[in-house]
Design a protein around this motif. Structure first.
Motif, PDB file in Angstrom:
ATOM      1  N   VAL A 152       0.838  -1.190   0.000  1.00  0.00           N
ATOM      2  CA  VAL A 152       0.000   0.000   0.000  1.00  0.00           C
ATOM      3  C   VAL A 152       0.881   1.252   0.000  1.00  0.00           C
ATOM      4  O   VAL A 152       1.829   1.359   0.769  1.00  0.00           O
ATOM      5  N   ASP A 153       0.554   2.203  -0.877  1.00  0.00           N
ATOM      6  CA  ASP A 153       1.344   3.430  -0.997  1.00  0.00           C
ATOM      7  C   ASP A 153       0.657   4.646  -0.391  1.00  0.00           C
ATOM      8  O   ASP A 153       1.308   5.646  -0.077  1.00  0.00           O
ATOM      9  N   PHE A 154      -0.670   4.557  -0.258  1.00  0.00           N
ATOM     10  CA  PHE A 154      -1.453   5.663   0.297  1.00  0.00           C
ATOM     11  C   PHE A 154      -2.615   5.059   1.080  1.00  0.00           C
ATOM     12  O   PHE A 154      -3.281   4.148   0.597  1.00  0.00           O
ATOM     13  N   PHE A 155      -2.854   5.562   2.277  1.00  0.00           N
ATOM     14  CA  PHE A 155      -4.050   5.141   2.993  1.00  0.00           C
ATOM     15  C   PHE A 155      -4.575   6.293   3.829  1.00  0.00           C
ATOM     16  O   PHE A 155      -3.822   7.166   4.269  1.00  0.00           O
ATOM     17  N   ALA A 156      -5.894   6.297   4.027  1.00  0.00           N
ATOM     18  CA  ALA A 156      -6.533   7.329   4.838  1.00  0.00           C
ATOM     19  C   ALA A 156      -7.757   6.729   5.512  1.00  0.00           C
ATOM     20  O   ALA A 156      -8.595   6.117   4.856  1.00  0.00           O
ATOM     21  N   LYS A 178       9.338   4.135   9.318  1.00  0.00           N
ATOM     22  CA  LYS A 178      10.559   3.467   8.854  1.00  0.00           C
ATOM     23  C   LYS A 178      10.393   2.890   7.454  1.00  0.00           C
ATOM     24  O   LYS A 178      11.367   2.775   6.702  1.00  0.00           O
ATOM     25  N   LYS A 179       9.170   2.529   7.114  1.00  0.00           N
ATOM     26  CA  LYS A 179       8.893   1.946   5.791  1.00  0.00           C
ATOM     27  C   LYS A 179       8.604   3.007   4.732  1.00  0.00           C
ATOM     28  O   LYS A 179       8.172   2.688   3.629  1.00  0.00           O
ATOM     29  N   GLY A 180       8.842   4.269   5.073  1.00  0.00           N
ATOM     30  CA  GLY A 180       8.745   5.329   4.081  1.00  0.00           C
ATOM     31  C   GLY A 180       7.460   6.118   4.081  1.00  0.00           C
ATOM     32  O   GLY A 180       7.257   6.970   3.201  1.00  0.00           O
ATOM     33  N   PHE A 181       6.586   5.889   5.062  1.00  0.00           N
ATOM     34  CA  PHE A 181       5.333   6.639   5.121  1.00  0.00           C
ATOM     35  C   PHE A 181       5.532   7.984   5.812  1.00  0.00           C
ATOM     36  O   PHE A 181       6.170   8.075   6.860  1.00  0.00           O
ATOM     37  N   GLU A 182       4.945   9.003   5.234  1.00  0.00           N
ATOM     38  CA  GLU A 182       4.807  10.291   5.896  1.00  0.00           C
ATOM     39  C   GLU A 182       3.402  10.298   6.482  1.00  0.00           C
ATOM     40  O   GLU A 182       2.412  10.212   5.738  1.00  0.00           O
ATOM     41  N   LEU A 183       3.293  10.388   7.807  1.00  0.00           N
ATOM     42  CA  LEU A 183       2.021  10.191   8.483  1.00  0.00           C
ATOM     43  C   LEU A 183       1.446  11.495   9.028  1.00  0.00           C
ATOM     44  O   LEU A 183       2.176  12.432   9.339  1.00  0.00           O
ATOM     45  N   ASP A 184       0.108  11.507   9.136  1.00  0.00           N
ATOM     46  CA  ASP A 184      -0.589  12.641   9.723  1.00  0.00           C
ATOM     47  C   ASP A 184      -1.754  12.104  10.542  1.00  0.00           C
ATOM     48  O   ASP A 184      -2.493  11.238  10.072  1.00  0.00           O
ATOM     49  N   ASP A 191      -3.284  20.653   0.944  1.00  0.00           N
ATOM     50  CA  ASP A 191      -2.358  21.537   0.224  1.00  0.00           C
ATOM     51  C   ASP A 191      -0.950  20.953   0.128  1.00  0.00           C
ATOM     52  O   ASP A 191      -0.084  21.528  -0.528  1.00  0.00           O
ATOM     53  N   LYS A 192      -0.731  19.809   0.777  1.00  0.00           N
ATOM     54  CA  LYS A 192       0.603  19.206   0.758  1.00  0.00           C
ATOM     55  C   LYS A 192       1.004  18.833  -0.668  1.00  0.00           C
ATOM     56  O   LYS A 192       0.224  18.243  -1.423  1.00  0.00           O
ATOM     57  N   LYS A 193       2.210  19.186  -1.046  1.00  0.00           N
ATOM     58  CA  LYS A 193       2.758  18.780  -2.344  1.00  0.00           C
ATOM     59  C   LYS A 193       3.383  17.403  -2.164  1.00  0.00           C
ATOM     60  O   LYS A 193       4.414  17.255  -1.514  1.00  0.00           O
ATOM     61  N   MET A 194       2.750  16.402  -2.729  1.00  0.00           N
ATOM     62  CA  MET A 194       3.198  15.025  -2.520  1.00  0.00           C
ATOM     63  C   MET A 194       4.310  14.658  -3.498  1.00  0.00           C
ATOM     64  O   MET A 194       4.343  15.147  -4.626  1.00  0.00           O
ATOM     65  N   LYS A 195       5.188  13.789  -3.022  1.00  0.00           N
ATOM     66  CA  LYS A 195       6.372  13.428  -3.793  1.00  0.00           C
ATOM     67  C   LYS A 195       6.316  11.963  -4.208  1.00  0.00           C
ATOM     68  O   LYS A 195       5.803  11.113  -3.479  1.00  0.00           O
ATOM     69  N   TYR A 200       2.213   7.916   1.810  1.00  0.00           N
ATOM     70  CA  TYR A 200       1.453   8.801   2.679  1.00  0.00           C
ATOM     71  C   TYR A 200       0.354   8.037   3.413  1.00  0.00           C
ATOM     72  O   TYR A 200      -0.347   7.206   2.825  1.00  0.00           O
ATOM     73  N   GLY A 201       0.229   8.309   4.710  1.00  0.00           N
ATOM     74  CA  GLY A 201      -0.784   7.662   5.521  1.00  0.00           C
ATOM     75  C   GLY A 201      -1.462   8.645   6.456  1.00  0.00           C
ATOM     76  O   GLY A 201      -0.811   9.533   7.028  1.00  0.00           O
ATOM     77  N   TYR A 202      -2.770   8.501   6.604  1.00  0.00           N
ATOM     78  CA  TYR A 202      -3.554   9.375   7.470  1.00  0.00           C
ATOM     79  C   TYR A 202      -4.367   8.512   8.423  1.00  0.00           C
ATOM     80  O   TYR A 202      -5.212   7.720   8.003  1.00  0.00           O
ATOM     81  N   LEU A 203      -4.098   8.652   9.717  1.00  0.00           N
ATOM     82  CA  LEU A 203      -4.826   7.946  10.767  1.00  0.00           C
ATOM     83  C   LEU A 203      -5.510   9.013  11.611  1.00  0.00           C
ATOM     84  O   LEU A 203      -4.944   9.539  12.561  1.00  0.00           O
TER      85      LEU A 203
END
Length: 389
Positions: A152-156, A178-184, A191-195, A200-203
């Protein structure tokens, strides 16, 4: 002679031209959304035309699980994610508890990106089947362990406590980072500029998100758009699953107003997906449900001693043994399937819920590789004898 050569050169393009290949699939699941739930948006939507009306290809699926005529969300999502029937409660395992590859694992091998969005916990039955394996849907902490090592590369969604407040005190929130997720854990940060190189993960809740009646904002359509903004960064395509989880929850509570608001919210997410498909060739959008909840109906209202056919009174099935109590459980009614984009006509007709998976795989050619599990260490664990289900 030159004219003949010219005709021969363009003949393949005219006679044998191929449709645009499907590289993006957006699967939207309205948990518990039967035909009556879906129909509410045609009567309670302030005279706005629902996004459901944009579909031209419609089918029906039989949702029964392998061992029960009436499925639950876990067996229903296993059918969608893996193309196999299993028992109620199964998270991407077969009737013997053995590992079945799910769509995210298949796509990871092909380096195709994937995303999951839900208004429930991200470890809940439906989203879980797309990345995890468990004998029981209730084992949320075990299911959470799969997310950091999944494709999974994106989850919300919700479910923060299953990662950072666990009974075993293991910090899987940090493991995601550690696995490369930027979390919020605060907001979607639209407005975040995603790379490209990040995940990306949102919990955004300890467990499930608020209901619409409790004040949930436009999380579902916004998260759908946010996921698409990210996933379209890759030219090789993507798979996105979006669940309107709480249509089902309101059905269990026999809350007609809640169902109406959750379906309206889900329809907004459908609109986001269809807008994307209309501007991105090779995108297939599928909308369906795992089952119907509550025996919900849009019946005529009582008017004195009779019925008023001009007024609607949403109602629920009453159990024959106790006619004063709403059934408020899953039913086995056939469920509608809506499809838009390349290959949409393939989803017309009446078929099994497992065929959703197989139709997707046939149209995208995503399943041409050997589908044996890559993690052989998991198999002995999942081969252990199951208790009766």
């Amino acid at each position: 002679m030159k004219k003949i050569f010219f005709l021969l050169s363009i003949l393949p393009a005219i006679s044998f031209g191929q449709e645009t290949p499907i590289k993006n699939v957006i699967l939207l699941i309205g948990d518990g959304m039967g035909l009556s739930q879906m129909s509410t948006i045609y009567y309670y939507n302030d005279n706005k035309t629902p996004n459901f009306s944009r579909f031209k290809h419609i089918g029906l699926i039989n949702t029964s699980s392998a061992k029960q005529k009436i499925t639950d969300s876990a067996a229903g999502a296993t059918a969608f994610a893996c193309g196999a029937k299993s028992y109620n409660g199964a998270i991407s395992v077969d009737t013997n508890g053995r590992y079945i590859m799910n769509v995210v694992e298949i796509l990871e091998r092909k380096k195709i990106k994937s995303g999951l969005v839900a208004t429930s916990s991200i470890t809940h039955a439906t989203p879980a089947c797309f990345y995890a394996h468990a004998k029981s849907r209730s084992d949320a902490e075990k299911i959470a362990e799969y997310l950091p090592k999944s494709g999974v590369d994106f989850f919300a969604g919700g479910g923060l406590k299953f990662f950072n407040k666990r009974s075993d005190n293991i910090d899987f929130y940090t493991e995601l980072i550690k696995k490369g997720f930027e979390l919020d854990t605060v907001s979607l940060n639209l407005d975040k500029k995603m790379k490209v190189h990040k995940k990306y993960g949102y919990l955004l809740a300890e467990n499930g998100l608020k209901s619409k009646l409790e004040g949930r904002d436009d999380f579902l359509p916004n998260a759908t758009q946010h996921a698409l903004d990210y996933l379209q960064l890759w030219e090789d395509g993507f798979f996105l699953m979006v669940e309107g989880s709480q249509i089902d929850w309101e059905g269990h509570d026999a809350n007609a107003k809640g169902i109406i608001e959750e379906v309206k919210d889900f329809d907004k997410a459908i609109g986001v997906a269809l807008d994307f498909a209309e501007t991105h060739e090779g995108t297939l959008v599928i909308v369906t449900a795992d089952h119907e909840t509550g025996g919900f109906a849009l019946a005529p209202a009582r008017d004195g001693d009779g019925w008023n056919d001009n007024e609607i009174a949403p109602t629920f099935y009453k159990g024959a043994d106790d006619p004063g109590v709403s059934y408020a459980a899953h039913t086995t009614t056939l469920i509608p399937v809506f499809a838009f984009g390349e290959g949409a006509e393939k989803f017309a007709g009446i078929y099994q819920n497992t065929d959703i998976f197989h139709k997707i795989m046939q149209l995208t050619h995503w399943n041409e590789d050997d589908l044996e599990p890559k993690d052989q260490k998991m198999k002995p664990v999942l081969d252990q004898k199951l208790e009766d289900h």
